[in-house]
Scaffold this motif. Structure first.
Motif, PDB file in Angstrom:
ATOM      1  N   MET A   1      68.909   8.219 126.705  1.00 36.15           N
ATOM      2  CA  MET A   1      68.011   7.279 127.334  1.00 36.15           C
ATOM      3  C   MET A   1      68.861   6.343 128.211  1.00 36.15           C
ATOM      4  O   MET A   1      69.919   5.888 127.795  1.00 36.15           O
ATOM      5  N   SER A   2      68.366   6.048 129.398  1.00 43.59           N
ATOM      6  CA  SER A   2      69.120   5.196 130.313  1.00 43.59           C
ATOM      7  C   SER A   2      69.013   3.730 129.906  1.00 43.59           C
ATOM      8  O   SER A   2      68.097   3.329 129.184  1.00 43.59           O
ATOM      9  N   LEU A   3      69.950   2.935 130.377  1.00 44.02           N
ATOM     10  CA  LEU A   3      69.936   1.508 130.083  1.00 44.02           C
ATOM     11  C   LEU A   3      68.646   0.860 130.579  1.00 44.02           C
ATOM     12  O   LEU A   3      68.027   0.072 129.862  1.00 44.02           O
ATOM     13  N   PHE A   4      68.207   1.196 131.814  1.00 45.11           N
ATOM     14  CA  PHE A   4      66.975   0.617 132.349  1.00 45.11           C
ATOM     15  C   PHE A   4      65.780   0.969 131.466  1.00 45.11           C
ATOM     16  O   PHE A   4      64.911   0.144 131.225  1.00 45.11           O
ATOM     17  N   GLU A   5      65.732   2.185 130.970  1.00 38.18           N
ATOM     18  CA  GLU A   5      64.624   2.603 130.107  1.00 38.18           C
ATOM     19  C   GLU A   5      64.659   1.835 128.784  1.00 38.18           C
ATOM     20  O   GLU A   5      63.619   1.436 128.264  1.00 38.18           O
ATOM     21  N   GLU A   6      65.854   1.610 128.232  1.00 37.74           N
ATOM     22  CA  GLU A   6      65.970   0.835 126.994  1.00 37.74           C
ATOM     23  C   GLU A   6      65.485  -0.597 127.206  1.00 37.74           C
ATOM     24  O   GLU A   6      64.792  -1.155 126.352  1.00 37.74           O
ATOM     25  N   ILE A   7      65.835  -1.198 128.340  1.00 34.68           N
ATOM     26  CA  ILE A   7      65.386  -2.563 128.648  1.00 34.68           C
ATOM     27  C   ILE A   7      63.871  -2.593 128.766  1.00 34.68           C
ATOM     28  O   ILE A   7      63.210  -3.476 128.213  1.00 34.68           O
ATOM     29  N   ARG A   8      63.302  -1.632 129.462  1.00 29.94           N
ATOM     30  CA  ARG A   8      61.853  -1.573 129.650  1.00 29.94           C
ATOM     31  C   ARG A   8      61.135  -1.405 128.317  1.00 29.94           C
ATOM     32  O   ARG A   8      60.159  -2.097 128.025  1.00 29.94           O
ATOM     33  N   SER A  12      61.354  -6.102 128.168  1.00 34.61           N
ATOM     34  CA  SER A  12      62.018  -7.035 129.078  1.00 34.61           C
ATOM     35  C   SER A  12      61.890  -6.562 130.519  1.00 34.61           C
ATOM     36  O   SER A  12      61.487  -5.438 130.790  1.00 34.61           O
ATOM     37  N   ASN A  13      62.247  -7.446 131.426  1.00 35.74           N
ATOM     38  CA  ASN A  13      62.298  -7.143 132.846  1.00 35.74           C
ATOM     39  C   ASN A  13      63.730  -7.279 133.325  1.00 35.74           C
ATOM     40  O   ASN A  13      64.566  -7.873 132.643  1.00 35.74           O
TER      41      ASN A  13
END
Length: 54
Positions: A1-8, A12-13
């Protein structure tokens, strides 16, 4: 899983700069406030990054 996907998925934004050759689809183009402009914000958009081939 990508970092952006984990943040989403964490609810979070984030703000990111992308390369000028990135492939994306515009979902929403938000208006800027005067305060945004004072701080140098140029665009506020919601997009989907990537394509079927990238």
């Amino acid at each position: 899983m990508s970092l952006f996907e984990e943040i989403r998925k964490a609810g979070s934004n984030f703000v990111s700069r992308i390369r000028d050759n990135a492939v994306w689809e515009l979902i929403e183009d938000n208006s800027l406030t005067e305060a945004d402009r004072v701080f140098g914000v140029q665009k506020d958009m919601r997009v989907v990054l990537g394509s079927d081939s990238k």
